[in-house]
Design an enzyme around this catalytic site. Structure first.
Site, PDB file in Angstrom:
ATOM      1  N   SER A  52       0.801  -1.223   0.000  1.00  0.00           N
ATOM      2  CA  SER A  52       0.000   0.000   0.000  1.00  0.00           C
ATOM      3  C   SER A  52       0.835   1.274   0.000  1.00  0.00           C
ATOM      4  CB  SER A  52      -0.976   0.021   1.173  1.00  0.00           C
ATOM      5  OG  SER A  52      -0.289   0.237   2.379  1.00  0.00           O
ATOM      6  N   LYS A 101       0.077   4.299   6.531  1.00  0.00           N
ATOM      7  CA  LYS A 101      -0.585   5.204   5.581  1.00  0.00           C
ATOM      8  C   LYS A 101       0.009   6.599   5.702  1.00  0.00           C
ATOM      9  CE  LYS A 101      -3.572   1.984   4.549  1.00  0.00           C
ATOM     10  NZ  LYS A 101      -3.322   1.186   3.383  1.00  0.00           N
TER      11      LYS A 101
END
Length: 191
Positions: A52, A101
């Site tokens: 990610s 993130k």
């Protein structure tokens, strides 16, 4: 009482190696609580798994995973978090998992999500942040919405492994999704 004292003195004088070992062991064991507090509340070395955050972390397809220095002290305070910081957060969908993130929005920012057909704009509530992975195939706030700052575990500050990428975590990555910045970029492009 004198008997115990004299016995201890005799033992200590007749076994200097055991006395030395005992002193060193007590000194070592006294540092364990200090190291525990530091690793739980101040700093830690974390491992970045998954795709990610490619290409910021784990850019090649090797089995090596990036190790990063994580800063934990005062990280749940919204004033210590800013746009483009990379954070480790508890997953809103499964709090036993930790996700990596990038912060793309802070409280009261208006965000244009990646999927505008679902919603055209999201206003981030107080004490929440908008998170996105640098890779477009990331499951992030576009899926589950703004995340509470209470779910932030740590902020990634330095890449420490592999050695050829040692240095601060890059402050660029992902897409711009803040409405005010998109308007500013749009006006700037027309000039």
């Amino acid at each position: 009482m004198n008997y115990f004292k004299s016995t201890f003195q005799t033992f200590r004088n007749s076994n200097p190696i055991l006395t030395y070992t005992f002193k060193r062991s007590v000194t070592f064991l006294s540092w364990i609580p200090v190291l525990y507090v530091i690793s739980e509340h101040v700093t830690y070395i974390g491992v970045v798994d998954g795709i990610s955050m490619k290409p910021t972390f784990n850019p090649d397809s090797s089995t090596s995973r990036d190790r990063v220095l994580l800063w934990k002290y005062n990280v749940k305070n919204i004033d210590s978090l800013k746009v483009n910081d990379v954070v480790f957060v508890k997953s809103p969908m499964n709090p036993e998992q930790i996700h990596t993130k990038r912060i793309k929005g802070i409280p009261l920012d208006s965000i244009i999500p990646r999927y505008p057909e679902t919603r055209s704009r999201v206003l981030i509530p107080l004490n929440h942040i908008w998170l996105e992975g640098d890779n477009i195939h990331s499951i992030d706030s576009n899926t589950y919405g703004p995340v509470s700052t209470g779910m932030v575990v740590a902020k990634a500050t330095w890449i420490i492994w592999p050695p050829n990428r040692f240095g601060p975590v890059p402050e660029t990555g992902g897409r711009e999704c803040r409405e005010k910045m998109l308007r500013y970029i749009g006006k700037d492009a027309s000039v």
